[in-house]
Design an enzyme around this catalytic site. Structure first.
Site, PDB file in Angstrom:
ATOM      1  N   ARG A 181      -0.802  -0.850  55.223  1.00  0.00           N
ATOM      2  CA  ARG A 181      -1.244  -1.416  56.496  1.00  0.00           C
ATOM      3  C   ARG A 181      -0.632  -0.690  57.700  1.00  0.00           C
ATOM      4  NH1 ARG A 181       0.087  -7.435  58.617  1.00  0.00           N
ATOM      5  NH2 ARG A 181      -1.670  -7.707  60.053  1.00  0.00           N
ATOM      6  N   HIS A 233      -1.975   0.140  61.816  1.00  0.00           N
ATOM      7  CA  HIS A 233      -1.294  -0.378  63.001  1.00  0.00           C
ATOM      8  C   HIS A 233      -0.575   0.717  63.777  1.00  0.00           C
ATOM      9  CE1 HIS A 233      -1.656  -4.887  62.230  1.00  0.00           C
ATOM     10  NE2 HIS A 233      -2.373  -4.287  61.286  1.00  0.00           N
ATOM     11  N   ASN A 289       1.598  -8.085  64.806  1.00  0.00           N
ATOM     12  CA  ASN A 289       2.649  -7.542  63.939  1.00  0.00           C
ATOM     13  C   ASN A 289       3.794  -8.502  63.667  1.00  0.00           C
ATOM     14  OD1 ASN A 289       1.063  -5.285  64.143  1.00  0.00           O
ATOM     15  ND2 ASN A 289       2.397  -4.203  65.583  1.00  0.00           N
TER      16      ASN A 289
HETATM   17  C1  HEM Z   1     -11.098  -4.565  60.584  1.00  0.00           C
HETATM   18  C2  HEM Z   1     -10.175  -5.179  61.285  1.00  0.00           C
HETATM   19  C3  HEM Z   1      -8.941  -5.765  60.667  1.00  0.00           C
HETATM   20  C4  HEM Z   1      -8.422  -6.982  60.932  1.00  0.00           C
HETATM   21  C5  HEM Z   1      -8.967  -8.003  61.922  1.00  0.00           C
HETATM   22  C6  HEM Z   1      -7.270  -7.139  60.085  1.00  0.00           C
HETATM   23  C7  HEM Z   1      -6.437  -8.251  60.089  1.00  0.00           C
HETATM   24  C8  HEM Z   1      -5.484  -8.509  59.135  1.00  0.00           C
HETATM   25  C9  HEM Z   1      -4.767  -9.743  59.038  1.00  0.00           C
HETATM   26  C10 HEM Z   1      -4.894 -10.923  59.988  1.00  0.00           C
HETATM   27  C11 HEM Z   1      -3.961  -9.660  57.952  1.00  0.00           C
HETATM   28  C12 HEM Z   1      -3.008 -10.740  57.435  1.00  0.00           C
HETATM   29  C13 HEM Z   1      -1.768 -10.722  58.276  1.00  0.00           C
HETATM   30  C14 HEM Z   1      -0.946 -11.977  58.169  1.00  0.00           C
HETATM   31  O1  HEM Z   1      -1.525 -13.062  58.023  1.00  0.00           O
HETATM   32  O2  HEM Z   1       0.294 -11.871  58.251  1.00  0.00           O
HETATM   33  C15 HEM Z   1      -4.159  -8.362  57.370  1.00  0.00           C
HETATM   34  C16 HEM Z   1      -3.531  -7.898  56.243  1.00  0.00           C
HETATM   35  C17 HEM Z   1      -3.657  -6.616  55.761  1.00  0.00           C
HETATM   36  N1  HEM Z   1      -4.373  -5.586  56.366  1.00  0.00           N
HETATM   37 FE1  HEM Z   1      -5.746  -5.807  57.822  1.00  0.00          FE
HETATM   38  N2  HEM Z   1      -7.094  -6.021  59.329  1.00  0.00           N
HETATM   39  C18 HEM Z   1      -8.088  -5.144  59.655  1.00  0.00           C
HETATM   40  C19 HEM Z   1      -8.238  -3.873  59.142  1.00  0.00           C
HETATM   41  C20 HEM Z   1      -7.333  -3.257  58.292  1.00  0.00           C
HETATM   42  C21 HEM Z   1      -7.295  -1.855  58.002  1.00  0.00           C
HETATM   43  C22 HEM Z   1      -8.206  -0.799  58.623  1.00  0.00           C
HETATM   44  C23 HEM Z   1      -6.278  -1.660  57.118  1.00  0.00           C
HETATM   45  C24 HEM Z   1      -5.786  -0.397  56.464  1.00  0.00           C
HETATM   46  C25 HEM Z   1      -6.505   0.680  56.316  1.00  0.00           C
HETATM   47  C26 HEM Z   1      -5.707  -2.965  56.830  1.00  0.00           C
HETATM   48  C27 HEM Z   1      -4.732  -3.225  55.893  1.00  0.00           C
HETATM   49  C28 HEM Z   1      -4.226  -4.474  55.607  1.00  0.00           C
HETATM   50  C29 HEM Z   1      -3.428  -4.775  54.434  1.00  0.00           C
HETATM   51  C30 HEM Z   1      -3.099  -3.817  53.299  1.00  0.00           C
HETATM   52  C31 HEM Z   1      -3.040  -6.108  54.551  1.00  0.00           C
HETATM   53  C32 HEM Z   1      -2.129  -6.896  53.593  1.00  0.00           C
HETATM   54  C33 HEM Z   1      -0.690  -6.615  53.969  1.00  0.00           C
HETATM   55  C34 HEM Z   1       0.377  -7.287  53.142  1.00  0.00           C
HETATM   56  O3  HEM Z   1       0.102  -7.870  52.079  1.00  0.00           O
HETATM   57  O4  HEM Z   1       1.543  -7.226  53.586  1.00  0.00           O
HETATM   58  N3  HEM Z   1      -6.341  -3.896  57.588  1.00  0.00           N
HETATM   59  N4  HEM Z   1      -5.091  -7.680  58.120  1.00  0.00           N
END
Ligand code: HEM
Ligand SMILES: *[C@@H]1O[C@H](CO)[C@@H](O)[C@H](O)[C@H]1NC(C)=O
Ligand SMILES: *[C@@H]1O[C@H](CO)[C@@H](O)[C@H](O)[C@H]1NC(C)=O
Ligand SMILES: *[C@@H]1O[C@H](CO)[C@@H](O)[C@H](O)[C@H]1NC(C)=O
Length: 331
Positions: free
Chosen positions: A61, A65, A93
């Protein structure tokens, strides 16, 4: 009339600025100066995943970011100082990004072999690629040669990083600002094939969305019941939920879940609700190779984002070179 040497100084500065504007990224960047860099990154990633499987997702992730906020420059990794609000505490974040210690471990291991050669920005790119490959996803060659930023901007992160409440239209436009296509955006959202999110990120969707006049009819009733149980009103908003049915495996299950209306975030499920993105979701749910191909293209394009600002190679990913350590506010 300008002094001749002042003119040549100006020309020199202009040339230097142009030269530093955009780095020429290529896969062989460290092949002479630190030939084992990629091997070391992969080994430390592997050990981190054995210790805690979720760290693969958390590290992957970082690329998103970091790269969306003024280019892939390691700005995300800087700790706050008394005079600089960094990105770690930005809206998307805070209490969410995790596993920064894995980047520190990689940096320490690489510094031991080739000090001050490999940038933190490149470490993020290599580690993200390895996280995908080590969880069963595709492997690709990454371009290298990025420099680390001298600053970070909490404000820029707040302004840019999307909310989980976003809909597909918003996300198409946002990614478009970075020259990422609708296909790139849908494929990159497939990164949610691994990892977890907090109840915090879904509370509005579960309990307030309809009231706000933005109905969310797209949840499978069984999945809805499960979410209500895991994330009740007044419950622990830090509790975590898997982002798809196979959160430790990088595969196309995420897209199958969206088709079955079992997407966790509003921003996930909306990709199937909207007609502009629906066909990509369907395609990726049926053809994992198509997903992998589009994902790799998207990650490479995202990795090409650069700010053109001056930078160097940080010794410690959390702090700009030459800054006193005791000023740091560690998290
Ligand atoms: C398209 C728009 C995106 C939105 C709105 C979004 C939003 C989020 C949110 C809200 C979470 C959970 C965070 C939490 O509740 O603490 C998350 C987790 C995650 N995001 Fe996204 N994300 C997006 C795109 C991406 C992209 C482009 C990547 C990487 C290429 C990515 C990789 C991840 C990963 C791997 C997690 C899990 C992290 C963990 O388990 O620690 N996301 N994302
Ligand atoms: C997007 O592409 C255009 C045209 O090639 C270019 O001028 C612009 O700088 C690019 N934007 C980004 C964020 O890369
Ligand atoms: C839902 O709306 C209520 C009433 O407007 C508000 O108090 C609460 O904070 C909101 N909850 C979320 C998760 O947005
Ligand atoms: C979630 O955890 C963070 C620290 O990890 C804490 O500061 C915050 O208050 C917690 N939030 C809730 C809603 O429990």
């Amino acid at each position: 009339m300008a002094h001749p040497s002042a003119v040549s100084l100006l020309l020199f500065l202009a040339a230097a600025a142009a030269a530093s504007a955009l780095a020429d990224l290529h896969p062989e960047f460290y092949s002479e100066t630190c030939p084992d860099a990629e091997l070391i990154v992969r080994e430390v990633m592997w050990m981190a995943m054995i210790r805690e499987p979720r760290s693969a997702a958390s590290v992957m992730r970082f690329q998103f970011h970091d790269c969306f906020v003024n280019g892939c420059d390691g700005s995300l990794l800087l700790d706050d100082t008394p005079t600089m609000l960094g990105e770690k505490m930005a809206l998307s974040n805070i209490n969410s990004l995790r596993s920064f210690e894995v980047i520190d471990e990689i940096k320490t291991a690489v510094e031991a072999v080739c000090p001050r050669i490999v940038s933190c920005a490149d470490i993020v790119i290599m580690a993200a690629r390895d996280a995908v490959a080590l969880t069963g996803g595709p492997y690709w060659k990454v371009k290298l040669g990025r420099k680390d930023s001298l600053i970070a901007s909490q404000e820029d992160s707040n302004n840019i990083m999307p909310s989980p409440r976003s809909d597909a239209r918003y996300l198409i436009d946002l990614f478009g600002r970075f020259n990422l296509s609708t296909r790139d955006m849908v494929a990159l959202s497939g990164s949610h094939s691994i990892g977890q999110g907090r109840c915090f990120s879904v509370m509005f969707r579960l309990y307030n969305q309809s009231a706000s006049g933005q109905p969310d009819p797209e949840l499978d009733p069984d999945y809805r019941l499960k979410l209500d149980k895991m994330c009740p009103i007044g419950g622990d908003e830090n509790a975590t939920v898997d982002l798809d049915a196979t959160p430790l495996v990088f595969d196309n299950q995420y897209f199958k879940d969206l088709v079955a209306r079992r997407g966790f975030l509003n921003s996930d499920q909306t990709l199937y609700t909207w007609s502009e993105t629906r066909e990509y979701v369907r395609l990726f749910s049926e053809d994992q190779e198509e997903f992998f191909k589009a994902f790799v293209e998207g990650m490479i394009k995202m990795g090409d984002l650069q700010s053109g600002r001056p930078g160097d190679v940080r010794q410690n990913c959390r702090v700009v070179n030459g800054q006193p350590m005791e000023n740091l506010m560690e998290y």
